[in-house]
Design a protein around this motif. Structure first.
Motif, PDB file in Angstrom:
ATOM      1  N   PHE A 334     134.016 -18.683  83.842  1.00 28.71           N
ATOM      2  CA  PHE A 334     134.203 -17.737  84.953  1.00 28.71           C
ATOM      3  C   PHE A 334     135.594 -17.927  85.578  1.00 28.71           C
ATOM      4  O   PHE A 334     136.329 -16.959  85.803  1.00 28.71           O
ATOM      5  CB  PHE A 334     133.100 -17.932  86.001  1.00 28.71           C
ATOM      6  CG  PHE A 334     133.370 -17.226  87.294  1.00 28.71           C
ATOM      7  CD1 PHE A 334     133.374 -15.834  87.363  1.00 28.71           C
ATOM      8  CD2 PHE A 334     133.642 -17.946  88.463  1.00 28.71           C
ATOM      9  CE1 PHE A 334     133.636 -15.174  88.571  1.00 28.71           C
ATOM     10  CE2 PHE A 334     133.911 -17.290  89.658  1.00 28.71           C
ATOM     11  CZ  PHE A 334     133.916 -15.905  89.713  1.00 28.71           C
ATOM     12  N   LEU A 335     135.963 -19.183  85.814  1.00 25.81           N
ATOM     13  CA  LEU A 335     137.248 -19.447  86.474  1.00 25.81           C
ATOM     14  C   LEU A 335     138.429 -19.034  85.598  1.00 25.81           C
ATOM     15  O   LEU A 335     139.497 -18.717  86.097  1.00 25.81           O
ATOM     16  CB  LEU A 335     137.356 -20.926  86.868  1.00 25.81           C
ATOM     17  CG  LEU A 335     136.494 -21.340  88.071  1.00 25.81           C
ATOM     18  CD1 LEU A 335     136.562 -22.848  88.298  1.00 25.81           C
ATOM     19  CD2 LEU A 335     136.926 -20.598  89.344  1.00 25.81           C
ATOM     20  N   SER A 336     138.223 -19.026  84.269  1.00 22.78           N
ATOM     21  CA  SER A 336     139.331 -18.590  83.408  1.00 22.78           C
ATOM     22  C   SER A 336     139.194 -17.112  83.028  1.00 22.78           C
ATOM     23  O   SER A 336     139.849 -16.648  82.081  1.00 22.78           O
ATOM     24  CB  SER A 336     139.440 -19.498  82.178  1.00 22.78           C
ATOM     25  OG  SER A 336     138.213 -19.528  81.507  1.00 22.78           O
ATOM     26  N   GLY A 337     138.350 -16.403  83.746  1.00 24.54           N
ATOM     27  CA  GLY A 337     138.267 -14.948  83.572  1.00 24.54           C
ATOM     28  C   GLY A 337     137.502 -14.504  82.339  1.00 24.54           C
ATOM     29  O   GLY A 337     137.567 -13.337  81.947  1.00 24.54           O
ATOM     30  N   LYS A 338     136.733 -15.432  81.705  1.00 24.13           N
ATOM     31  CA  LYS A 338     136.052 -15.058  80.461  1.00 24.13           C
ATOM     32  C   LYS A 338     134.569 -14.737  80.653  1.00 24.13           C
ATOM     33  O   LYS A 338     133.869 -14.392  79.696  1.00 24.13           O
ATOM     34  CB  LYS A 338     136.201 -16.190  79.436  1.00 24.13           C
ATOM     35  CG  LYS A 338     137.640 -16.361  78.987  1.00 24.13           C
ATOM     36  CD  LYS A 338     137.753 -17.431  77.930  1.00 24.13           C
ATOM     37  CE  LYS A 338     139.201 -17.833  77.720  1.00 24.13           C
ATOM     38  NZ  LYS A 338     139.401 -19.269  77.828  1.00 24.13           N
ATOM     39  N   LEU A 339     134.082 -14.905  81.873  1.00 29.63           N
ATOM     40  CA  LEU A 339     132.660 -14.625  82.132  1.00 29.63           C
ATOM     41  C   LEU A 339     132.580 -14.015  83.516  1.00 29.63           C
ATOM     42  O   LEU A 339     133.327 -14.404  84.415  1.00 29.63           O
ATOM     43  CB  LEU A 339     131.875 -15.948  82.095  1.00 29.63           C
ATOM     44  CG  LEU A 339     130.365 -15.885  81.950  1.00 29.63           C
ATOM     45  CD1 LEU A 339     130.002 -15.435  80.542  1.00 29.63           C
ATOM     46  CD2 LEU A 339     129.759 -17.269  82.207  1.00 29.63           C
ATOM     47  N   ARG A 340     131.667 -13.038  83.684  1.00 27.63           N
ATOM     48  CA  ARG A 340     131.547 -12.410  85.007  1.00 27.63           C
ATOM     49  C   ARG A 340     130.648 -13.264  85.896  1.00 27.63           C
ATOM     50  O   ARG A 340     129.825 -14.041  85.424  1.00 27.63           O
ATOM     51  CB  ARG A 340     131.019 -10.996  84.843  1.00 27.63           C
ATOM     52  CG  ARG A 340     132.021 -10.162  84.059  1.00 27.63           C
ATOM     53  CD  ARG A 340     131.533  -8.773  83.859  1.00 27.63           C
ATOM     54  NE  ARG A 340     131.411  -8.098  85.154  1.00 27.63           N
ATOM     55  CZ  ARG A 340     130.849  -6.902  85.305  1.00 27.63           C
ATOM     56  NH1 ARG A 340     130.360  -6.268  84.263  1.00 27.63           N
ATOM     57  NH2 ARG A 340     130.768  -6.347  86.497  1.00 27.63           N
ATOM     58  N   PHE A 341     130.826 -13.055  87.199  1.00 29.18           N
ATOM     59  CA  PHE A 341     130.127 -13.887  88.186  1.00 29.18           C
ATOM     60  C   PHE A 341     128.621 -13.912  87.953  1.00 29.18           C
ATOM     61  O   PHE A 341     128.003 -14.978  87.866  1.00 29.18           O
ATOM     62  CB  PHE A 341     130.455 -13.344  89.587  1.00 29.18           C
ATOM     63  CG  PHE A 341     129.852 -14.149  90.708  1.00 29.18           C
ATOM     64  CD1 PHE A 341     130.390 -15.374  91.061  1.00 29.18           C
ATOM     65  CD2 PHE A 341     128.752 -13.670  91.409  1.00 29.18           C
ATOM     66  CE1 PHE A 341     129.849 -16.112  92.103  1.00 29.18           C
ATOM     67  CE2 PHE A 341     128.204 -14.405  92.449  1.00 29.18           C
ATOM     68  CZ  PHE A 341     128.754 -15.632  92.791  1.00 29.18           C
ATOM     69  N   ARG A 342     128.019 -12.733  87.818  1.00 27.02           N
ATOM     70  CA  ARG A 342     126.560 -12.711  87.692  1.00 27.02           C
ATOM     71  C   ARG A 342     126.080 -13.237  86.350  1.00 27.02           C
ATOM     72  O   ARG A 342     124.909 -13.577  86.187  1.00 27.02           O
ATOM     73  CB  ARG A 342     126.033 -11.301  87.933  1.00 27.02           C
ATOM     74  CG  ARG A 342     126.111 -10.919  89.407  1.00 27.02           C
ATOM     75  CD  ARG A 342     125.505  -9.566  89.643  1.00 27.02           C
ATOM     76  NE  ARG A 342     124.071  -9.545  89.414  1.00 27.02           N
ATOM     77  CZ  ARG A 342     123.374  -8.430  89.152  1.00 27.02           C
ATOM     78  NH1 ARG A 342     123.993  -7.278  89.067  1.00 27.02           N
ATOM     79  NH2 ARG A 342     122.071  -8.487  88.969  1.00 27.02           N
TER      80      ARG A 342
END
Ligand code: NDP
Ligand code: MG
Length: 382
Positions: A334-342
């Motif tokens: 998530f922090l590296s933009g590869k997974l969405r928050f939910r």
């Protein structure tokens, strides 16, 4: 004079801990510090406190680190093994477990094996291997004192009665930056938004965990093992001011709580001085100011991670190791933009469902599940 080793001294818990030790120089001194990557900050800490040992656990930094920025009284060591060596030194009395994630397990384990007092902030170790950790402490006579503010509150409130007279405990949660948000609105949460916590200043991993409420999920599991409770004796209530840090209800209906402004220096200091209490540097309540203390039920639909925590607390076995590792890996993505928050909670749910459950695993089996869950997360697709 208590000699203290602070594992993860460059982190949020670590730096607060050094502030506490610096303010209590008449009763405690800093004997060991460890960092993983921030060696320059470690050097400055060595120059300020002159600890006997400093460890840079990322051994690949050996040729980069400049020895001359460290105090000449400090022995500089490299690699994760050196953390274990330092915590076992006979002159260390107290070990602060302030490393984030499962990386904190080895140092904590070694300190417990050596029978030390461990002030434990690193909840992931308890989520992964709670029963084994508690067993080990029991065998060696090591003492575990919680640093997590909710667990410190419970630990203190429990002193008001007998263990067998505890009916339930209630963990408070600030609700994080997205309290009151609908599930749909959470679709668009970015790392920047998740990293802005309303009441606590913490490292990035636990800040994201607070935003998903996975932090509270991990704390439910942590509380179960630390205090030997059944999972149905644990409840969570949202309390956005973060003043009441948790409470214990006894069988007669009395509720005992611990209150203080949100600042980790107080639970850290308490873990270092227990059973004594000393004047400290933590802010105090100002009762002359008008204030509202608000409590509300958590939203399990918008924050499904919380439900996973209760499920894992109930199930035990290998499920804690799987949830914890899946979450660590998902937060990184998530922090590296590869997974969405939910998708953090969704991915954790799927990996938990896919895992082969074992009820009484060994430490090796738990670590194997940890590795497996991290790989599963890398392959997970929404
Ligand atoms: P930070 O990210 O601020 O600090 C983490 C520390 O761990 C740093 O010193 C870091 O070193 C070190 N570290 C990171 N990776 C490794 C590794 N692979 N091996 C050895 N050391 C490593 O985290 P926090 O201080 O916020 O949290 C620490 C723990 O305390 C977590 O388990 C968290 O859940 C718990 N906790 C934190 C609270 C808080 O207020 N911050 C409250 C309650 C619990 P470096 O920076 O040099 O790379
Ligand atoms: Mg907490």
């Amino acid at each position: 004079m208590n000699q203290i080793a602070v594992l993860g001294s460059t982190g949020s818990i670590g730096t607060s801990c050094l502030d506490v030790i610096g303010s209590c120089r008449d009763r405690m001194s800093l004997a060991g510090i460890t960092a993983h990557s921030r060696w320059e900050m470690l050097g400055r800490q060595s120059e300020t406190y002159h600890p006997r040992w400093a460890v840079v656990s990322d051994a690949s930094l050996r040729s980069t680190v400049r020895r001359e920025i460290f105090s000449r009284h400090t022995e500089l060591l490299f690699g994760a093994d050196s953390i274990e060596r330092v915590v076992c030194e006979p002159e260390i009395d107290v070990v602060v477990a302030g490393i984030v994630g499962v990386a904190g397990l080895r140092g904590t384990w070694a300190a417990l094996e050596a029978g030390k007092r461990v002030a434990i902030a690193n909840k992931e170790t308890l989520v992964l291997a709670g029963p084994l950790v508690m067993d080990l402490a029991g065998k060696t006579g090591a003492t575990l004192i919680p640093v997590d503010s909710e667990h410190s509150a419970i630990f203190q409130a429990m002193l008001a009665g007998r263990r067998q007279d505890v009916r339930r405990i209630v963990l408070t949660s600030s609700g994080g930056p997205f309290r009151g948000w609908s599930a749909e609105r959470l679709n668009d949460v970015t790392p920047e938004m998740a990293l802005a916590h309303p009441t606590w200043e913490m490292g990035p991993k636990i800040t994201v965990d607070s935003a998903t409420m996975m932090n509270k999920a991990l704390e439910v599991i942590e509380a179960k093992w630390l205090f030997g409770l059944q999972s149905d004796q644990i409840e969570v209530v949202v309390h956005p001011q973060s003043i009441v840090h948790s409470f214990v209800e006894f069988v007669d209906g009395s509720v005992i709580a611990q209150l203080s402004p949100p600042d980790m220096k107080l639970p850290i200091q308490y873990a270092l001085t227990y059973p004594e209490r000393t004047e400290g540097i933590s802010p105090r309540m100002d009762w002359k100011q008008a204030m509202d203390l608000h409590f509300e039920a958590p939203d399990f639909d918008a924050f499904p991670a919380l439900g996973l925590g209760f499920e894992v607390a109930e199930r035990g076995g290998t499920s804690g190791a799987v949830l914890n590792a899946a979450n660590e890996a998902a937060v990184d993505l998530f922090l590296s933009g590869k997974l969405r928050f939910r998708d953090i909670a969704r991915a954790c749910r799927d990996v938990l469902n896919a895992h082969h459950f074992a009820p009484t695993p060994t430490l090796d089996e738990l670590l194997q599940k940890d590795r497996w869950a991290r790989e599963e997360i890398q392959q997970w697709k929404p």
